[in-house]
Design an enzyme around this catalytic site. Structure first.
Site, PDB file in Angstrom:
ATOM      1  CB  CYS A 135      77.731  34.634  72.704  1.00  0.00           C
ATOM      2  SG  CYS A 135      76.528  33.537  73.476  1.00  0.00           S
ATOM      3  CG  HIS A 138      71.929  34.163  76.452  1.00  0.00           C
ATOM      4  ND1 HIS A 138      71.815  33.574  75.206  1.00  0.00           N
ATOM      5  CD2 HIS A 138      73.237  34.502  76.599  1.00  0.00           C
ATOM      6  CE1 HIS A 138      72.999  33.565  74.628  1.00  0.00           C
ATOM      7  NE2 HIS A 138      73.886  34.118  75.448  1.00  0.00           N
ATOM      8  CG  HIS A 184      76.489  38.007  77.387  1.00  0.00           C
ATOM      9  ND1 HIS A 184      76.896  38.466  76.158  1.00  0.00           N
ATOM     10  CD2 HIS A 184      76.256  36.675  77.231  1.00  0.00           C
ATOM     11  CE1 HIS A 184      76.896  37.450  75.294  1.00  0.00           C
ATOM     12  NE2 HIS A 184      76.526  36.348  75.938  1.00  0.00           N
ATOM     13  CD  GLU A 185      75.866  34.383  80.114  1.00  0.00           C
ATOM     14  OE1 GLU A 185      75.022  33.793  79.417  1.00  0.00           O
ATOM     15  OE2 GLU A 185      77.046  34.520  79.740  1.00  0.00           O
TER      16      GLU A 185
END
Length: 136
Positions: free
Chosen positions: A85, A130, A126-127
């Site tokens: 990241c 976040h 993945h995002e």
């Protein structure tokens, strides 16, 4: 506008607030910042550029897709992988799904539902981590 990448773990671990139609300009900032980091990055969440809203961008095929308030509505075929990241150093293990379906608002604030597989699905997951304040 190209924005600096946030590396403040405390900020990144905060759960993102829902995006509103008034946040559409954040999508352009994500586009500009992703383009500036395209050699090292395939997606971003708004908190990575200092905006704590539920907005992500992902590289899909030959374009970038901005998603406002994305929600994964289906997932299949779990697997383990390693990810890195821009906001963190090194890589870490992550559990992902090969196939996902995501509901979201697009840049015209129209509701969409799309299915993704393999790498685009991994980037989205993945995002979206976040957005929940989860770091790999």
């Amino acid at each position: 506008m190209i924005r600096p990448i946030v590396k403040d773990i405390f900020f990144l671990q905060q759960k993102a607030e829902p995006a509103a139609k008034s946040d559409l300009s954040v999508g352009q900032d994500l586009q500009d910042t992703l383009l500036a980091n395209r050699d090292n990055c395939l997606g971003m969440a708004a908190n990575m550029i200092g905006v704590n809203k539920r907005i992500i961008i992902v590289s899909v095929d030959f374009s970038n897709l901005v998603m406002y308030n994305p929600v994964i509505t289906a997932k299949a075929q779990p697997y383990q992988t390693e990810e890195s990241c821009l906001s963190l150093t090194g890589s870490r293990p992550a559990k992902r799904y090969r196939h996902i379906t995501v509901d979201f608002f697009d840049s015209h604030w129209q509701r969409q539902s799309l299915s993704f597989k393999e790498l685009p699905a991994q980037i989205i997951q993945h995002e979206m981590d976040h957005l929940e304040g989860r770091l790999i």
